[in-house]
Design a protein around this motif. Structure first.
Motif, PDB file in Angstrom:
ATOM      1  N   ILE A  31      38.072  48.509  23.269  1.00 24.60           N
ATOM      2  CA  ILE A  31      38.565  48.043  24.559  1.00 24.60           C
ATOM      3  C   ILE A  31      37.581  48.478  25.618  1.00 24.60           C
ATOM      4  CG2 ILE A  31      40.430  48.191  26.246  1.00 24.60           C
ATOM      5  CD1 ILE A  31      42.334  48.542  23.850  1.00 24.60           C
ATOM      6  N   ARG A  32      37.143  47.517  26.408  1.00 20.74           N
ATOM      7  CA  ARG A  32      36.171  47.790  27.466  1.00 20.74           C
ATOM      8  C   ARG A  32      36.406  46.848  28.637  1.00 20.74           C
ATOM      9  NH1 ARG A  32      32.790  43.584  27.838  1.00 20.74           N
ATOM     10  NH2 ARG A  32      32.053  42.486  25.971  1.00 20.74           N
ATOM     11  N   ARG A  33      35.714  47.114  29.742  1.00 25.21           N
ATOM     12  CA  ARG A  33      35.781  46.258  30.922  1.00 25.21           C
ATOM     13  C   ARG A  33      35.007  44.963  30.674  1.00 25.21           C
ATOM     14  NH1 ARG A  33      39.420  46.486  34.882  1.00 25.21           N
ATOM     15  NH2 ARG A  33      39.625  48.526  35.778  1.00 25.21           N
ATOM     16  N   SER A  34      35.444  43.903  31.321  1.00 30.46           N
ATOM     17  CA  SER A  34      34.719  42.634  31.240  1.00 30.46           C
ATOM     18  C   SER A  34      33.397  42.755  31.996  1.00 30.46           C
ATOM     19  CB  SER A  34      35.565  41.493  31.813  1.00 30.46           C
ATOM     20  OG  SER A  34      35.937  41.771  33.149  1.00 30.46           O
ATOM     21  N   TRP A  47      40.346  44.014  31.276  1.00 31.44           N
ATOM     22  CA  TRP A  47      40.127  44.830  30.086  1.00 31.44           C
ATOM     23  C   TRP A  47      40.029  43.862  28.921  1.00 31.44           C
ATOM     24  CZ3 TRP A  47      38.829  49.701  30.396  1.00 31.44           C
ATOM     25  CH2 TRP A  47      39.216  50.443  31.518  1.00 31.44           C
ATOM     26  N   LEU A  48      38.984  43.992  28.125  1.00 31.19           N
ATOM     27  CA  LEU A  48      38.793  43.128  26.966  1.00 31.19           C
ATOM     28  C   LEU A  48      38.956  43.909  25.683  1.00 31.19           C
ATOM     29  CD1 LEU A  48      35.539  41.146  27.875  1.00 31.19           C
ATOM     30  CD2 LEU A  48      37.907  40.512  28.324  1.00 31.19           C
ATOM     31  N   ALA A  49      39.531  43.252  24.687  1.00 28.91           N
ATOM     32  CA  ALA A  49      39.515  43.767  23.316  1.00 28.91           C
ATOM     33  C   ALA A  49      38.419  42.977  22.614  1.00 28.91           C
ATOM     34  CB  ALA A  49      40.856  43.566  22.634  1.00 28.91           C
ATOM     35  N   VAL A  50      37.407  43.681  22.119  1.00 27.61           N
ATOM     36  CA  VAL A  50      36.263  43.026  21.481  1.00 27.61           C
ATOM     37  C   VAL A  50      36.134  43.492  20.040  1.00 27.61           C
ATOM     38  CG1 VAL A  50      35.049  42.736  23.681  1.00 27.61           C
ATOM     39  CG2 VAL A  50      34.614  44.776  22.305  1.00 27.61           C
ATOM     40  N   ASP A  51      35.544  42.631  19.208  1.00 31.80           N
ATOM     41  CA  ASP A  51      35.348  42.978  17.800  1.00 31.80           C
ATOM     42  C   ASP A  51      34.078  43.807  17.625  1.00 31.80           C
ATOM     43  OD1 ASP A  51      33.186  41.182  17.847  1.00 31.80           O
ATOM     44  OD2 ASP A  51      34.217  39.655  16.639  1.00 31.80           O
ATOM     45  N   ASN A 107      31.227  43.001  16.854  1.00 31.58           N
ATOM     46  CA  ASN A 107      30.044  42.334  17.401  1.00 31.58           C
ATOM     47  C   ASN A 107      30.120  42.176  18.917  1.00 31.58           C
ATOM     48  OD1 ASN A 107      28.778  41.906  14.840  1.00 31.58           O
ATOM     49  ND2 ASN A 107      30.269  40.278  14.473  1.00 31.58           N
ATOM     50  N   ASP A 108      31.070  42.865  19.557  1.00 28.26           N
ATOM     51  CA  ASP A 108      31.275  42.824  20.996  1.00 28.26           C
ATOM     52  C   ASP A 108      31.727  41.446  21.488  1.00 28.26           C
ATOM     53  OD1 ASP A 108      31.375  44.435  23.344  1.00 28.26           O
ATOM     54  OD2 ASP A 108      29.529  43.502  24.074  1.00 28.26           O
ATOM     55  N   TYR A 109      32.413  40.699  20.617  1.00 26.43           N
ATOM     56  CA  TYR A 109      32.913  39.364  20.952  1.00 26.43           C
ATOM     57  C   TYR A 109      34.357  39.484  21.423  1.00 26.43           C
ATOM     58  CZ  TYR A 109      33.844  34.354  20.405  1.00 26.43           C
ATOM     59  OH  TYR A 109      34.162  33.038  20.614  1.00 26.43           O
ATOM     60  N   PRO A 110      34.659  39.022  22.643  1.00 29.40           N
ATOM     61  CA  PRO A 110      36.022  39.141  23.175  1.00 29.40           C
ATOM     62  C   PRO A 110      37.050  38.357  22.366  1.00 29.40           C
ATOM     63  CG  PRO A 110      34.453  38.749  24.943  1.00 29.40           C
ATOM     64  CD  PRO A 110      33.724  38.502  23.647  1.00 29.40           C
ATOM     65  N   LEU A 111      38.165  39.036  22.046  1.00 31.12           N
ATOM     66  CA  LEU A 111      39.268  38.438  21.297  1.00 31.12           C
ATOM     67  C   LEU A 111      40.542  38.346  22.120  1.00 31.12           C
ATOM     68  CD1 LEU A 111      38.795  40.384  17.946  1.00 31.12           C
ATOM     69  CD2 LEU A 111      37.819  38.164  18.591  1.00 31.12           C
ATOM     70  N   ALA A 112      40.628  39.146  23.181  1.00 32.77           N
ATOM     71  CA  ALA A 112      41.828  39.186  24.018  1.00 32.77           C
ATOM     72  C   ALA A 112      41.467  39.846  25.340  1.00 32.77           C
ATOM     73  CB  ALA A 112      42.934  39.978  23.320  1.00 32.77           C
TER      74      ALA A 112
END
Length: 155
Positions: free
Chosen positions: A4-7, A52-56, A58-63
């Motif tokens: 979880i990180r900032r957009s 706030w983004l949930a990323v995989d 590979n740092d690809y946003p999923l939510a």
């Protein structure tokens, strides 16, 4: 693994893609006209919003989740990743920042209502219309602080 990180600037197209696919999967109660009007409004602000983004891995946003002054304004998960715990992870993150976080949920979105109840949110009120005055009732929710951030009731 989910992080979880900032957009960041430049992620707006992916964020809109998540929003559109999630709304299409969960908001079948919207009229086509209202769906189009919401799309126009969301495209005007969401790409620049502090999310706030949930990323995989590979740092690809999923939510994504948008919180404003302790109120969760938005939580949307790519439908391909629903049911995997990503939405719950974002909510738990938000609760670490705002233990009595509030949110509103469309009354017609039964899956979302049940999700928030499982996460420890309880109804504090109801509105007959949404934030734009459209006939989509909202349930106002607040997280109960006696529920741990894990999303499971205290024993």
């Amino acid at each position: 693994m989910i992080t979880i990180r900032r957009s960041r600037p430049g992620e707006g197209a992916r964020i809109i893609e998540i929003w559109r696919s999630a709304v299409d999967a969960t908001h079948d109660f919207l009229t086509p006209e209202d769906r189009l009007a919401l799309d126009e409004m969301v495209c005007g602000f969401l790409p620049q919003a502090p999310l706030w983004l949930a990323v995989d891995a590979n740092d690809y946003p999923l939510a994504f989740m948008l919180i404003d002054d302790g109120h969760m304004e938005a939580l949307f998960v790519d439908p391909a990743h629903r049911g995997t715990g990503i939405g719950a992870a974002l909510v738990r993150h938000g609760l670490t920042l705002h233990p009595k976080m509030t949110t509103d949920v469309n009354e017609q979105n039964d899956q979302a209502v049940r999700f928030y109840e499982r996460m420890g949110f309880r109804q504090t009120g109801r509105s007959a219309v949404d934030g734009q005055g459209r006939p989509y009732p909202l349930i106002h929710l607040e997280h109960q602080v006696d529920w741990p951030v894990s999303g499971q009731p205290a024993s």
